[in-house]
Design a protein around this motif. Structure first.
Motif, PDB file in Angstrom:
ATOM      1  N   ALA A 225       8.096   0.491  52.603  1.00 12.28           N
ATOM      2  CA  ALA A 225       7.190  -0.152  51.531  1.00 12.28           C
ATOM      3  C   ALA A 225       7.867   0.318  50.358  1.00 12.28           C
ATOM      4  CB  ALA A 225       5.877   0.289  51.600  1.00 12.28           C
ATOM      5  N   PHE A 226       7.892  -0.587  49.514  1.00  7.83           N
ATOM      6  CA  PHE A 226       8.815  -0.524  48.030  1.00  7.83           C
ATOM      7  C   PHE A 226       8.208  -1.131  46.822  1.00  7.83           C
ATOM      8  CE2 PHE A 226      11.968  -2.472  45.001  1.00  7.83           C
ATOM      9  CZ  PHE A 226      12.337  -0.988  44.597  1.00  7.83           C
ATOM     10  N   LEU A 227       7.720  -2.318  46.781  1.00  5.87           N
ATOM     11  CA  LEU A 227       7.216  -2.871  45.810  1.00  5.87           C
ATOM     12  C   LEU A 227       5.839  -2.199  45.257  1.00  5.87           C
ATOM     13  CD1 LEU A 227       7.021  -5.178  43.497  1.00  5.87           C
ATOM     14  CD2 LEU A 227       5.949  -6.622  45.138  1.00  5.87           C
ATOM     15  N   TRP A 228       4.975  -1.900  45.952  1.00  5.44           N
ATOM     16  CA  TRP A 228       3.749  -1.396  45.804  1.00  5.44           C
ATOM     17  C   TRP A 228       3.728   0.084  45.425  1.00  5.44           C
ATOM     18  CZ3 TRP A 228      -0.450  -2.604  43.655  1.00  5.44           C
ATOM     19  CH2 TRP A 228      -1.800  -1.654  43.832  1.00  5.44           C
ATOM     20  N   PRO A 229       4.507   0.925  46.106  1.00  5.81           N
ATOM     21  CA  PRO A 229       4.744   2.436  45.570  1.00  5.81           C
ATOM     22  C   PRO A 229       5.623   2.331  44.142  1.00  5.81           C
ATOM     23  CG  PRO A 229       5.300   2.209  47.820  1.00  5.81           C
ATOM     24  CD  PRO A 229       5.322   0.588  47.585  1.00  5.81           C
ATOM     25  N   LEU A 230       6.382   1.320  44.054  1.00  4.05           N
ATOM     26  CA  LEU A 230       7.287   1.531  42.738  1.00  4.05           C
ATOM     27  C   LEU A 230       6.369   1.069  41.525  1.00  4.05           C
ATOM     28  CD1 LEU A 230       9.887   1.122  41.179  1.00  4.05           C
ATOM     29  CD2 LEU A 230       9.871  -1.347  41.728  1.00  4.05           C
ATOM     30  N   LEU A 231       5.235   0.244  41.825  1.00  4.52           N
ATOM     31  CA  LEU A 231       4.472   0.109  40.710  1.00  4.52           C
ATOM     32  C   LEU A 231       3.131   1.063  40.622  1.00  4.52           C
ATOM     33  CD1 LEU A 231       3.505  -3.899  41.467  1.00  4.52           C
ATOM     34  CD2 LEU A 231       4.976  -3.028  39.940  1.00  4.52           C
ATOM     35  N   VAL A 232       2.854   1.843  41.681  1.00  6.90           N
ATOM     36  CA  VAL A 232       1.816   2.785  41.719  1.00  6.90           C
ATOM     37  C   VAL A 232       2.131   4.367  41.147  1.00  6.90           C
ATOM     38  CG1 VAL A 232       0.016   3.752  43.119  1.00  6.90           C
ATOM     39  CG2 VAL A 232       0.363   1.247  43.213  1.00  6.90           C
ATOM     40  N   LEU A 233       3.301   4.702  41.600  1.00  7.91           N
ATOM     41  CA  LEU A 233       3.795   5.917  41.508  1.00  7.91           C
ATOM     42  C   LEU A 233       4.705   5.964  40.221  1.00  7.91           C
ATOM     43  CD1 LEU A 233       4.617   7.012  45.132  1.00  7.91           C
ATOM     44  CD2 LEU A 233       2.535   7.220  43.967  1.00  7.91           C
ATOM     45  N   ASN A 234       4.504   6.734  39.475  1.00  9.76           N
ATOM     46  CA  ASN A 234       4.923   6.739  38.041  1.00  9.76           C
ATOM     47  C   ASN A 234       5.988   8.046  37.826  1.00  9.76           C
ATOM     48  OD1 ASN A 234       3.143   8.489  37.735  1.00  9.76           O
ATOM     49  ND2 ASN A 234       1.842   7.000  36.163  1.00  9.76           N
ATOM     50  N   GLN A 235       5.701   9.025  38.681  1.00  4.69           N
ATOM     51  CA  GLN A 235       6.316  10.297  38.634  1.00  4.69           C
ATOM     52  C   GLN A 235       7.562  10.364  39.727  1.00  4.69           C
ATOM     53  OE1 GLN A 235       3.882  13.599  38.655  1.00  4.69           O
ATOM     54  NE2 GLN A 235       2.577  13.133  36.919  1.00  4.69           N
ATOM     55  N   THR A 236       8.583  11.102  39.144  1.00  3.23           N
ATOM     56  CA  THR A 236       9.966  11.033  39.928  1.00  3.23           C
ATOM     57  C   THR A 236       9.571  11.736  41.271  1.00  3.23           C
ATOM     58  OG1 THR A 236      11.472  11.164  38.204  1.00  3.23           O
ATOM     59  CG2 THR A 236      12.415  11.808  40.186  1.00  3.23           C
ATOM     60  N   LYS A 237       8.829  13.001  41.325  1.00  2.00           N
ATOM     61  CA  LYS A 237       8.754  13.852  42.683  1.00  2.00           C
ATOM     62  C   LYS A 237       7.618  13.253  43.379  1.00  2.00           C
ATOM     63  CE  LYS A 237      10.204  18.467  40.811  1.00  2.00           C
ATOM     64  NZ  LYS A 237       9.767  19.864  40.886  1.00  2.00           N
ATOM     65  N   SER A 238       6.904  12.115  42.639  1.00  4.72           N
ATOM     66  CA  SER A 238       5.924  11.490  43.620  1.00  4.72           C
ATOM     67  C   SER A 238       6.388  10.206  44.258  1.00  4.72           C
ATOM     68  CB  SER A 238       4.708  11.374  42.763  1.00  4.72           C
ATOM     69  OG  SER A 238       4.930  10.475  41.633  1.00  4.72           O
ATOM     70  N   GLN A 239       7.534  10.036  44.072  1.00  3.78           N
ATOM     71  CA  GLN A 239       7.896   8.774  44.603  1.00  3.78           C
ATOM     72  C   GLN A 239       8.344   8.862  46.196  1.00  3.78           C
ATOM     73  OE1 GLN A 239      11.727   8.092  42.386  1.00  3.78           O
ATOM     74  NE2 GLN A 239      10.228   7.134  40.432  1.00  3.78           N
ATOM     75  N   THR A 240       8.255   7.727  46.691  1.00  2.00           N
ATOM     76  CA  THR A 240       8.828   7.735  48.327  1.00  2.00           C
ATOM     77  C   THR A 240      10.231   7.492  48.223  1.00  2.00           C
ATOM     78  OG1 THR A 240       8.268   5.218  48.413  1.00  2.00           O
ATOM     79  CG2 THR A 240       6.366   6.962  48.790  1.00  2.00           C
ATOM     80  N   ILE A 241      10.718   7.617  49.706  1.00  3.01           N
ATOM     81  CA  ILE A 241      12.278   7.294  49.939  1.00  3.01           C
ATOM     82  C   ILE A 241      12.606   6.003  49.450  1.00  3.01           C
ATOM     83  CG2 ILE A 241      13.860   6.900  51.712  1.00  3.01           C
ATOM     84  CD1 ILE A 241      13.354   9.901  51.434  1.00  3.01           C
TER      85      ILE A 241
END
Length: 291
Positions: A225-241
């Motif tokens: 998943a890319f679009l939804w995590p991009l909008l929801v997670l705003n911190q660098t360490k909390s991002q997904t792959i």
């Protein structure tokens, strides 16, 4: 004798053609599968070869995967300079939570639609069917407003909860449960088992192929998943792959080897999951009738 010989010859020819027909079809299928496998492996080999080269050789000879020699410098650089470990951990936790909750809730929904008779059952089935027609992008804005009002933005639950409502997973379990013999369910009910006991002790133990299929597909979709995590997670360490890999691309200075090395590290877990559970995927698709 003269009149029957051609008939025998024709029969023998027909029989030989009938025997060679399946062999030719199998060879044609094997050839097509080999060609498709080669087509799918070319991008993987290109990404792997590019990740082992230096940026200078990639710029000078972009179409030659063997120019400049190979080394693992890009992998060590990407692991030391980017929080790939955190991205791995975030993706793993989110994917595993999505798998657990999706299998649990969708299996209960499929069981209820398959065996229980209640008012509004047809409406619920119609709503689940309508959910298959909605694109994911159309739900982004309503979901964002909803989770912002619940103060869940920036948390794992903002990524886990949307994946639970999966109409495809509900239909997989519904199709599998409909294939369970009715006398087996009736016998359990006559023995005094409640519907919860029938679900937990009778249906779920024999629905392992469907559960494995839903679990693997949910894991892959959640990992990619890319679009939804991009909008929801705003911190660098909390991002997904996927989101973390996209942040590595800089228009002014693209480090091709590091980007490709990070990409290879990102999709290696998916390849491992598929290689380990490919038998379960095949059994689940054959049993539930997914097309």
């Amino acid at each position: 004798m003269i009149t029957t010989a051609p008939g025998r010859s024709a029969g023998g020819t027909t029989k030989a053609a009938g025997v060679d027909g399946p062999r030719l079809f199998n060879r044609l299928c094997a050839t097509c599968l080999t060609l498709f496998a080669l087509i799918w492996l070319v991008p993987f080999f290109w990404a792997l070869a590019t990740s082992l080269r230096s940026d200078g050789s990639i710029t000078q000879h972009p179409t030659s995967p063997f120019a400049g020699g190979w080394s693992f410098h890009a992998y060590s650089y990407a692991w030391d300079h980017y929080p790939i470990g955190w991205w791995y951990l975030n993706s793993l936790v989110i994917s595993l939570l999505a798998v657990v909750f999706t299998v649990g809730f969708c299996s209960m929904a499929g069981f209820a639609l398959a065996f229980l008779r209640f008012r509004g059952r047809g409406v619920i089935i119609a709503l689940v069917t309508a959910g298959l027609m909605l694109p994911t992008e159309a739900l982004v804005l309503p979901q964002f407003i909803e989770y912002r009002s619940l103060h869940l933005l920036g948390t794992y639950w903002a990524l886990v909860l949307p994946s639970i409502a999966a109409p495809v997973s509900v239909f997989v379990f519904h199709a599998f449960f409909r294939g369970i013999p009715t006398p087996l369910i009736e016998a359990a009910r006559i023995d005094g088992a409640s519907w919860w006991r029938v679900y937990a002790s009778v249906c779920m133990p024999i629905s392992r192929p469907a559960a494995a299929t839903v679990a693997i597909l949910t894991f892959i979709n959640s990992w990619n998943a890319f679009l939804w995590p991009l909008l929801v997670l705003n911190q660098t360490k909390s991002q997904t792959i996927p989101v973390g890999l996209a942040s590595l691309v800089n228009n002014s200075n693209i480090q091709y080897a590091e980007v490709m090395a990070s990409s290879v590290l990102g999709f290696l877990p998916l390849i491992a999951v598929f290689l380990v559970f490919q038998r379960q995927i095949t059994q689940g698709i054959a049993t539930t009738g997914i097309r």
